[in-house]
Design a protein around this motif. Structure first.
Motif, PDB file in Angstrom:
ATOM      1  N   LEU A 132       7.272  52.093  31.916  1.00  0.00           N
ATOM      2  CA  LEU A 132       7.783  51.183  32.940  1.00  0.00           C
ATOM      3  C   LEU A 132       6.683  50.282  33.505  1.00  0.00           C
ATOM      4  N   ILE A 133       5.502  50.814  33.660  1.00  0.00           N
ATOM      5  CA  ILE A 133       4.388  49.990  34.134  1.00  0.00           C
ATOM      6  C   ILE A 133       3.995  48.981  33.067  1.00  0.00           C
ATOM      7  N   ARG A 134       3.924  49.420  31.836  1.00  0.00           N
ATOM      8  CA  ARG A 134       3.503  48.527  30.756  1.00  0.00           C
ATOM      9  C   ARG A 134       4.513  47.414  30.469  1.00  0.00           C
ATOM     10  N   VAL A 135       5.808  47.650  30.707  1.00  0.00           N
ATOM     11  CA  VAL A 135       6.757  46.544  30.530  1.00  0.00           C
ATOM     12  C   VAL A 135       6.532  45.491  31.612  1.00  0.00           C
ATOM     13  N   GLY A 136       6.005  45.929  32.739  1.00  0.00           N
ATOM     14  CA  GLY A 136       5.625  44.976  33.779  1.00  0.00           C
ATOM     15  C   GLY A 136       4.366  44.219  33.422  1.00  0.00           C
ATOM     16  N   ILE A 137       3.374  44.931  32.916  1.00  0.00           N
ATOM     17  CA  ILE A 137       2.128  44.284  32.499  1.00  0.00           C
ATOM     18  C   ILE A 137       2.415  43.262  31.396  1.00  0.00           C
ATOM     19  N   ALA A 138       3.352  43.604  30.502  1.00  0.00           N
ATOM     20  CA  ALA A 138       3.735  42.694  29.405  1.00  0.00           C
ATOM     21  C   ALA A 138       4.630  41.555  29.892  1.00  0.00           C
ATOM     22  N   GLN A 139       4.949  41.560  31.169  1.00  0.00           N
ATOM     23  CA  GLN A 139       5.777  40.534  31.804  1.00  0.00           C
ATOM     24  C   GLN A 139       7.185  40.458  31.211  1.00  0.00           C
ATOM     25  N   LEU A 140       7.716  41.618  30.848  1.00  0.00           N
ATOM     26  CA  LEU A 140       9.113  41.686  30.420  1.00  0.00           C
ATOM     27  C   LEU A 140      10.027  41.786  31.635  1.00  0.00           C
ATOM     28  N   VAL A 141       9.496  42.337  32.727  1.00  0.00           N
ATOM     29  CA  VAL A 141      10.179  42.443  34.016  1.00  0.00           C
ATOM     30  C   VAL A 141       9.114  42.305  35.106  1.00  0.00           C
ATOM     31  N   VAL A 142       9.582  42.184  36.337  1.00  0.00           N
ATOM     32  CA  VAL A 142       8.699  42.182  37.494  1.00  0.00           C
ATOM     33  C   VAL A 142       8.968  43.484  38.244  1.00  0.00           C
ATOM     34  N   PRO A 143       8.121  44.499  38.031  1.00  0.00           N
ATOM     35  CA  PRO A 143       8.348  45.782  38.697  1.00  0.00           C
ATOM     36  C   PRO A 143       7.934  45.734  40.169  1.00  0.00           C
ATOM     37  N   ARG A 144       8.626  46.528  40.952  1.00  0.00           N
ATOM     38  CA  ARG A 144       8.292  46.673  42.363  1.00  0.00           C
ATOM     39  C   ARG A 144       8.502  48.123  42.766  1.00  0.00           C
ATOM     40  N   TRP A 145       7.719  48.561  43.739  1.00  0.00           N
ATOM     41  CA  TRP A 145       7.896  49.850  44.404  1.00  0.00           C
ATOM     42  C   TRP A 145       7.264  49.746  45.768  1.00  0.00           C
ATOM     43  N   THR A 146       7.365  50.810  46.552  1.00  0.00           N
ATOM     44  CA  THR A 146       6.793  50.828  47.897  1.00  0.00           C
ATOM     45  C   THR A 146       5.827  51.997  48.005  1.00  0.00           C
ATOM     46  N   ASP A 147       5.021  51.973  49.062  1.00  0.00           N
ATOM     47  CA  ASP A 147       4.157  53.130  49.321  1.00  0.00           C
ATOM     48  C   ASP A 147       5.003  54.371  49.564  1.00  0.00           C
ATOM     49  N   ARG A 148       6.136  54.210  50.218  1.00  0.00           N
ATOM     50  CA  ARG A 148       7.008  55.359  50.486  1.00  0.00           C
ATOM     51  C   ARG A 148       7.542  55.961  49.185  1.00  0.00           C
ATOM     52  N   ILE A 149       7.899  55.113  48.224  1.00  0.00           N
ATOM     53  CA  ILE A 149       8.358  55.597  46.916  1.00  0.00           C
ATOM     54  C   ILE A 149       7.213  56.338  46.224  1.00  0.00           C
ATOM     55  N   LEU A 150       6.012  55.775  46.266  1.00  0.00           N
ATOM     56  CA  LEU A 150       4.865  56.452  45.651  1.00  0.00           C
ATOM     57  C   LEU A 150       4.520  57.749  46.388  1.00  0.00           C
ATOM     58  N   ASP A 151       4.649  57.759  47.713  1.00  0.00           N
ATOM     59  CA  ASP A 151       4.412  58.996  48.463  1.00  0.00           C
ATOM     60  C   ASP A 151       5.310  60.110  47.939  1.00  0.00           C
ATOM     61  N   GLU A 152       6.584  59.795  47.749  1.00  0.00           N
ATOM     62  CA  GLU A 152       7.545  60.779  47.236  1.00  0.00           C
ATOM     63  C   GLU A 152       7.179  61.213  45.815  1.00  0.00           C
ATOM     64  N   THR A 153       6.859  60.253  44.978  1.00  0.00           N
ATOM     65  CA  THR A 153       6.499  60.559  43.591  1.00  0.00           C
ATOM     66  C   THR A 153       5.324  61.521  43.537  1.00  0.00           C
ATOM     67  N   PHE A 154       4.251  61.161  44.196  1.00  0.00           N
ATOM     68  CA  PHE A 154       3.024  61.945  44.073  1.00  0.00           C
ATOM     69  C   PHE A 154       3.046  63.218  44.905  1.00  0.00           C
ATOM     70  N   ARG A 155       3.786  63.252  45.994  1.00  0.00           N
ATOM     71  CA  ARG A 155       3.974  64.508  46.732  1.00  0.00           C
ATOM     72  C   ARG A 155       4.687  65.523  45.835  1.00  0.00           C
ATOM     73  N   ASN A 156       5.747  65.070  45.155  1.00  0.00           N
ATOM     74  CA  ASN A 156       6.492  65.966  44.264  1.00  0.00           C
ATOM     75  C   ASN A 156       5.648  66.409  43.078  1.00  0.00           C
ATOM     76  N   LEU A 157       4.872  65.509  42.512  1.00  0.00           N
ATOM     77  CA  LEU A 157       3.993  65.892  41.401  1.00  0.00           C
ATOM     78  C   LEU A 157       2.984  66.950  41.838  1.00  0.00           C
ATOM     79  N   LYS A 158       2.400  66.758  43.001  1.00  0.00           N
ATOM     80  CA  LYS A 158       1.405  67.720  43.494  1.00  0.00           C
ATOM     81  C   LYS A 158       2.042  69.074  43.787  1.00  0.00           C
ATOM     82  N   GLU A 159       3.279  69.068  44.307  1.00  0.00           N
ATOM     83  CA  GLU A 159       3.974  70.331  44.588  1.00  0.00           C
ATOM     84  C   GLU A 159       4.426  71.026  43.308  1.00  0.00           C
ATOM     85  N   ASP A 160       4.992  70.262  42.380  1.00  0.00           N
ATOM     86  CA  ASP A 160       5.580  70.832  41.164  1.00  0.00           C
ATOM     87  C   ASP A 160       4.556  71.148  40.089  1.00  0.00           C
ATOM     88  N   ARG A 161       3.440  70.448  40.103  1.00  0.00           N
ATOM     89  CA  ARG A 161       2.446  70.582  39.042  1.00  0.00           C
ATOM     90  C   ARG A 161       1.068  70.897  39.627  1.00  0.00           C
TER      91      ARG A 161
END
Length: 183
Positions: free
Chosen positions: A20-49
């Motif tokens: 998903l990041i690389r399709v953005g780098i390749a300019q196939l789409v314009v990806p967006r997210w928020t700090d809150r979305i990343l907080d959830e992503t990485f909080r869950n990764l740290k808890e689960d893994r």
């Protein structure tokens, strides 16, 4: 070019996140997210893994934010209270998508983003497999190249088959389509 807001659950799996990041780098789409979305992503990764190094996860987050210009959506918070969704905890995602002018929310939780709530804002919620298949229709060669780049970047003895197997967990039809293109 389509603007796509990525939900936390599609940024959680490492191979899907990488694609998903690389399709953005390749300019196939314009990806967006928020700090809150990343907080959830990485909080869950740290808890689960707990086997993953928290410092490396923090570095991944920093690299993600630096990989694509203006990827972080800010200033969306005032819209949250105006959003009505089945899960009130997802209102921030829709608010960020509206604020960013996104046409698509890429998420595994389609039931949490009903069409009736998003249509007035010209937004649709798409499963990541559907989203990537749509990109394959016009950009299959670019997606094949992205899979090859990921295989080359993995530090272990990996090839495109290993990348596609991992991607296939989250996006099986896309992985099949790319695999057929590699034959």
């Amino acid at each position: 070019m389509r603007i796509a807001l990525y939900d936390a659950n599609v940024l959680y799996p490492s191979t899907l996140r990488d694609v998903l990041i690389r399709v953005g780098i390749a300019q196939l789409v314009v990806p967006r997210w928020t700090d809150r979305i990343l907080d959830e992503t990485f909080r869950n990764l740290k808890e689960d893994r707990p086997d993953l190094d928290p410092a490396r996860l923090d570095r991944t987050r920093t690299l993600m934010n630096g990989a694509i210009n203006d990827v972080l959506v800010t200033g969306y918070e005032l819209r949250i209270d105006d959003i009505v969704l089945p899960d009130p905890d997802d209102r921030h995602v829709a608010a960020a998508a509206i604020h960013a002018g996104a046409q698509v929310i890429v998420t595994n939780d389609l039931k949490d983003f009903p069409a009736a709530a998003l249509e007035p804002h010209a937004i649709s919620a798409w499963h990541p497999d559907v989203f990537l298949q749509d990109l394959c229709r016009e950009n299959l060669e670019a997606l094949v190249r992205i899979v090859k780049e990921i295989a080359a970047a993995w530090r272990r003895d990996a090839d495109t088959a290993a990348v596609l197997k991992s991607l296939g967990v989250e996006a099986p039809d896309t992985a099949d389509k790319i695999s057929q293109a590699l034959l």
